[in-house]
Design a protein around this motif. Structure first.
Motif, PDB file in Angstrom:
ATOM      1  N   ILE A   1       0.849  -1.182   0.000  1.00 47.35           N
ATOM      2  CA  ILE A   1       0.000   0.000   0.000  1.00 47.35           C
ATOM      3  C   ILE A   1       0.893   1.243   0.000  1.00 47.35           C
ATOM      4  N   GLY A   2       0.639   2.131  -0.936  1.00 46.15           N
ATOM      5  CA  GLY A   2       1.323   3.410  -0.942  1.00 46.15           C
ATOM      6  C   GLY A   2       2.709   3.451  -1.541  1.00 46.15           C
ATOM      7  N   GLU A   3       3.365   2.308  -1.697  1.00 47.27           N
ATOM      8  CA  GLU A   3       4.703   2.295  -2.285  1.00 47.27           C
ATOM      9  C   GLU A   3       4.616   1.901  -3.748  1.00 47.27           C
ATOM     10  N   GLN A   4       5.687   2.182  -4.502  1.00 39.28           N
ATOM     11  CA  GLN A   4       5.720   1.744  -5.898  1.00 39.28           C
ATOM     12  C   GLN A   4       5.901   0.238  -5.932  1.00 39.28           C
ATOM     13  N   VAL A   5       5.172  -0.435  -6.802  1.00 35.98           N
ATOM     14  CA  VAL A   5       5.307  -1.878  -6.953  1.00 35.98           C
ATOM     15  C   VAL A   5       5.633  -2.186  -8.416  1.00 35.98           C
ATOM     16  N   SER A   6       6.534  -3.155  -8.608  1.00 39.60           N
ATOM     17  CA  SER A   6       6.870  -3.586  -9.963  1.00 39.60           C
ATOM     18  C   SER A   6       6.025  -4.790 -10.338  1.00 39.60           C
ATOM     19  N   LEU A   7       5.460  -4.750 -11.533  1.00 40.64           N
ATOM     20  CA  LEU A   7       4.745  -5.896 -12.087  1.00 40.64           C
ATOM     21  C   LEU A   7       5.661  -6.477 -13.147  1.00 40.64           C
ATOM     22  N   LYS A   8       6.239  -7.629 -12.820  1.00 41.46           N
ATOM     23  CA  LYS A   8       7.272  -8.226 -13.667  1.00 41.46           C
ATOM     24  C   LYS A   8       6.652  -8.986 -14.834  1.00 41.46           C
ATOM     25  N   CYS A   9       7.306  -8.890 -15.968  1.00 41.41           N
ATOM     26  CA  CYS A   9       6.917  -9.662 -17.144  1.00 41.41           C
ATOM     27  C   CYS A   9       8.167  -9.906 -17.968  1.00 41.41           C
ATOM     28  N   SER A  10       8.498 -11.169 -18.178  1.00 41.95           N
ATOM     29  CA  SER A  10       9.647 -11.482 -19.032  1.00 41.95           C
ATOM     30  C   SER A  10       9.174 -12.363 -20.182  1.00 41.95           C
ATOM     31  N   PHE A  11       9.898 -12.301 -21.288  1.00 42.48           N
ATOM     32  CA  PHE A  11       9.502 -13.076 -22.465  1.00 42.48           C
ATOM     33  C   PHE A  11      10.735 -13.515 -23.243  1.00 42.48           C
ATOM     34  N   LYS A  12      10.530 -14.541 -24.055  1.00 44.75           N
ATOM     35  CA  LYS A  12      11.547 -15.003 -25.004  1.00 44.75           C
ATOM     36  C   LYS A  12      10.881 -15.049 -26.367  1.00 44.75           C
ATOM     37  N   SER A  13      11.652 -14.770 -27.400  1.00 41.41           N
ATOM     38  CA  SER A  13      11.101 -14.790 -28.749  1.00 41.41           C
ATOM     39  C   SER A  13      12.087 -15.478 -29.688  1.00 41.41           C
ATOM     40  N   SER A  14      11.524 -16.254 -30.620  1.00 39.72           N
ATOM     41  CA  SER A  14      12.374 -16.913 -31.613  1.00 39.72           C
ATOM     42  C   SER A  14      12.699 -15.961 -32.769  1.00 39.72           C
ATOM     43  N   SER A  15      12.051 -14.802 -32.795  1.00 39.28           N
ATOM     44  CA  SER A  15      12.294 -13.804 -33.838  1.00 39.28           C
ATOM     45  C   SER A  15      13.087 -12.639 -33.265  1.00 39.28           C
ATOM     46  N   PRO A  16      13.868 -11.951 -34.109  1.00 35.13           N
ATOM     47  CA  PRO A  16      14.579 -10.764 -33.635  1.00 35.13           C
ATOM     48  C   PRO A  16      13.586  -9.706 -33.149  1.00 35.13           C
ATOM     49  N   TYR A  41       2.606  -0.809 -25.266  1.00 34.50           N
ATOM     50  CA  TYR A  41       3.958  -0.423 -25.701  1.00 34.50           C
ATOM     51  C   TYR A  41       4.140  -0.842 -27.149  1.00 34.50           C
ATOM     52  N   LYS A  42       4.561   0.093 -27.977  1.00 29.19           N
ATOM     53  CA  LYS A  42       5.002  -0.210 -29.341  1.00 29.19           C
ATOM     54  C   LYS A  42       6.041   0.844 -29.693  1.00 29.19           C
ATOM     55  N   SER A  43       7.304   0.493 -29.556  1.00 31.04           N
ATOM     56  CA  SER A  43       8.450   1.393 -29.711  1.00 31.04           C
ATOM     57  C   SER A  43       8.527   2.415 -28.573  1.00 31.04           C
ATOM     58  N   LEU A  44       7.384   2.904 -28.141  1.00 36.89           N
ATOM     59  CA  LEU A  44       7.296   3.847 -27.025  1.00 36.89           C
ATOM     60  C   LEU A  44       6.229   3.371 -26.045  1.00 36.89           C
ATOM     61  N   PRO A  45       6.349   3.748 -24.761  1.00 35.01           N
ATOM     62  CA  PRO A  45       5.309   3.378 -23.796  1.00 35.01           C
ATOM     63  C   PRO A  45       4.079   4.275 -23.913  1.00 35.01           C
ATOM     64  N   TYR A  46       2.907   3.654 -23.815  1.00 34.61           N
ATOM     65  CA  TYR A  46       1.635   4.383 -23.846  1.00 34.61           C
ATOM     66  C   TYR A  46       0.798   3.975 -22.635  1.00 34.61           C
ATOM     67  N   PRO A  47       1.034   4.609 -21.478  1.00 36.73           N
ATOM     68  CA  PRO A  47       0.194   4.291 -20.318  1.00 36.73           C
ATOM     69  C   PRO A  47      -1.239   4.765 -20.556  1.00 36.73           C
ATOM     70  N   TRP A  59       6.650   2.638 -17.440  1.00 34.06           N
ATOM     71  CA  TRP A  59       7.390   1.572 -18.124  1.00 34.06           C
ATOM     72  C   TRP A  59       8.743   1.403 -17.453  1.00 34.06           C
ATOM     73  N   VAL A  60       9.069   0.188 -17.033  1.00 36.63           N
ATOM     74  CA  VAL A  60      10.391  -0.087 -16.461  1.00 36.63           C
ATOM     75  C   VAL A  60      11.073  -1.234 -17.211  1.00 36.63           C
ATOM     76  N   GLY A  61      10.446  -1.670 -18.302  1.00 39.64           N
ATOM     77  CA  GLY A  61      10.972  -2.797 -19.074  1.00 39.64           C
ATOM     78  C   GLY A  61      12.083  -2.403 -20.031  1.00 39.64           C
ATOM     79  N   ASN A  62      12.641  -3.441 -20.657  1.00 41.02           N
ATOM     80  CA  ASN A  62      13.660  -3.279 -21.690  1.00 41.02           C
ATOM     81  C   ASN A  62      13.466  -4.445 -22.657  1.00 41.02           C
ATOM     82  N   VAL A  63      12.753  -4.192 -23.765  1.00 39.06           N
ATOM     83  CA  VAL A  63      12.399  -5.292 -24.668  1.00 39.06           C
ATOM     84  C   VAL A  63      13.621  -5.973 -25.260  1.00 39.06           C
ATOM     85  N   ALA A  64      14.723  -5.256 -25.409  1.00 39.20           N
ATOM     86  CA  ALA A  64      15.950  -5.867 -25.944  1.00 39.20           C
ATOM     87  C   ALA A  64      16.463  -6.964 -25.005  1.00 39.20           C
TER      88      ALA A  64
END
Length: 93
Positions: A1-16, A41-47, A59-64
């Motif tokens: 409550i009241g603090e920033q929380v990270s919602l984690k999401c990781s992925f792997k892709s067979s394509s570049p 998100y598509k090139s830029l974050p859109y909250p 946005w705290v991710g890094n798609v690379a």
């Protein structure tokens, strides 16, 4: 409550990773009801510009690096629910 929380999401892709990669975060309240898109998100974050998460998601991710995480500012108990991260990297689905 009241603090920033990270919602984690990781992925792997067979394509570049390209500019075609998209990330969508959706939310459904614990009480049920409609899924709502809270972040895109598509090139830029859109909250989301509307609803209960307006001005509270960043946005705290890094798609690379296979990271599609977001952060939620000042969470409250009524934010409880299901958060779903969906990553598409054409042609890999």
């Amino acid at each position: 409550i009241g603090e920033q929380v990270s919602l984690k999401c990781s992925f792997k892709s067979s394509s570049p990773i390209t500019e075609s990669l998209t990330v969508d975060w959706t939310y459904r309240p614990l009480t049920g009801g409609q899924m709502e898109t809270i972040f895109h998100y598509k090139s830029l974050p859109y909250p989301t510009a509307v609803g209960k998460f307006k001005d509270r998601i960043s946005w705290v991710g890094n798609v690379a690096k296979g990271d599609a995480s977001i952060a939620l500012q000042s969470p409250v108990m009524s934010d409880n629910g299901t958060f779903i991260c969906s990553v598409k990297n054409p042609p890999d689905v």
